[in-house]
Design an enzyme around this catalytic site. Structure first.
Site, PDB file in Angstrom:
ATOM      1  CE  LYS A 170       1.529  -0.168  -5.026  1.00  0.00           C
ATOM      2  NZ  LYS A 170       2.347  -1.312  -5.071  1.00  0.00           N
TER       3      LYS A 170
ATOM      4  N   PRO B  22      10.108   6.083  -8.584  1.00  0.00           N
ATOM      5  CG  PRO B  22      11.198   4.372  -6.930  1.00  0.00           C
ATOM      6  CD  PRO B  22       9.861   5.613  -6.990  1.00  0.00           C
TER       7      PRO B  22
ATOM      8  N   GLY C   3       7.293  -1.075  -8.492  1.00  0.00           N
ATOM      9  CA  GLY C   3       6.412  -1.601  -7.541  1.00  0.00           C
ATOM     10  C   GLY C   3       5.777  -0.641  -6.418  1.00  0.00           C
TER      11      GLY C   3
ATOM     12  CB  ALA D 101       1.295   2.705  -7.561  1.00  0.00           C
TER      13      ALA D 101
ATOM     14  CG  ASP E 210      -1.619  -0.871  -7.565  1.00  0.00           C
ATOM     15  OD1 ASP E 210      -2.402  -1.518  -6.934  1.00  0.00           O
ATOM     16  OD2 ASP E 210      -0.557  -1.087  -7.900  1.00  0.00           O
TER      17      ASP E 210
END
Length: 305
Positions: A12, A98, A102, A104, A140
């Site tokens: 995301k 990744p 950042g 999720a 998340d």
């Protein structure tokens, strides 16, 4: 009952992340506009005679915990506990999102494992129950299950799906080290100490831009209240953001709590040009191009017993 189930689940980007002051429970109220993008992890679940175990391969797999702190393991345990089952499964994560970026990735693995275990065990959990378990696992995780685009409120776990009127093209630049989400929130609190932090509210121009599929309008509206904290902890990210803007990105921002940086491009061709420039800029470790919205957690393979 299946002998193996594989679920694909997307990364995301937060096109808006408005953050309120710290609550008494330590969390923050958010207005979090999620957009799922086409970078995916795949979680494969098979019965395990040796009890619960987790394996992982792919980029940065060595950074993924393989014990019961992994969100995929926690998801399997949560569903098993609700159903009175033993979580005797092997969870294999094929990593492409990744790690600690950042985007999720860990939350995606939790949602993927939950959906896969539900299919493997034939527990037939309702969508509402799955989302309830996701919310217990992390802020998340519910969006990783849902995908598409959504506004997350509360600490991000209460979702309202959003209309998206087109495809948005993105470039993501991966940094050479990670950032801890709790550390970024602590820095946010430190930077805001003594100031009046407003209640987080979704941007109406941003929601309208998503609904119209208008990249220029979206670029004018994207925001991330955690970006100053991420830059405070990782100042070099400013060079990556500047390189992407100079390459023609419509917008440049830190993705979520970072350190991955996200660049909105007008179209696929423009995205490739931004990516090429970033690759040669020396300001990041790796670069990926993709688009959104993407579908949420989806069963892609199921092999019979």
């Amino acid at each position: 009952m299946s002998a193996s189930v594989t679920v694909r689940v997307p990364a995301k980007v937060n096109v808006q992340l408005a953050v309120g002051a710290a609550r008494p429970d330590g969390f923050h109220d958010l207005a979090n506009v999620f957009l799922a993008v086409g970078l995916y992890d795949e979680v494969t679940v098979t019965p395990s005679p040796d009890g619960l175990r987790v394996t992982c391969d792919g980029p940065d797999a060595d950074q993924v915990p393989l014990d019961r702190t992994n969100l995929a393991a926690r998801a399997a345990l949560a569903l098993a506990e609700r159903r009175g089952l033993d979580a005797d499964v092997h969870l294999h994560i094929a990593k492409d999102i990744p790690v600690a970026g950042g985007m999720a990735g860990g939350s995606a693995d939790g949602a993927g494992a939950l959906l896969a275990c539900d299919a493997l065990w034939g527990t037939h959990a309702s969508r509402e129950e799955l989302l309830d378990i996701c919310a217990e696992l992390g802020s998340d995780v519910p969006f990783s299950l849902v995908g598409g685009a959504a506004l997350g409120t509360g600490r991000g776990e209460r979702l309202r799906t959003l209309d998206v009127g087109g495809t948005f093209h993105w470039v993501f630049a991966m940094a050479d080290r990670g950032l801890s989400t709790p550390a970024v929130f602590r820095e946010f609190d430190r930077l805001g100490e003594g100031t009046d932090i407003p209640e987080p509210i979704a941007s109406e121009p941003l929601l309208a831009a998503l609904a119209k599929g208008d990249p220029d309008a979206l670029a004018a509206a994207v925001s991330n209240d955690l970006q100053p904290a991420a830059l405070s902890l990782f100042p070099e990210l400013a060079d990556t953001l500047a390189a992407g803007r100079a390459a023609g990105a419509l917008a440049a921002l830190v993705s979520g709590s970072g350190p991955t940086t996200a660049f909105l491009a007008r179209d696929a061709e423009s995205a490739e040009k931004v990516a090429d420039t970033l690759r040669s800029s020396g300001t990041c470790r790796a670069v990926r191009t993709t688009s959104g919205p993407a579908q949420g957690a989806t069963v892609v393979r199921s092999a019979g017993a």
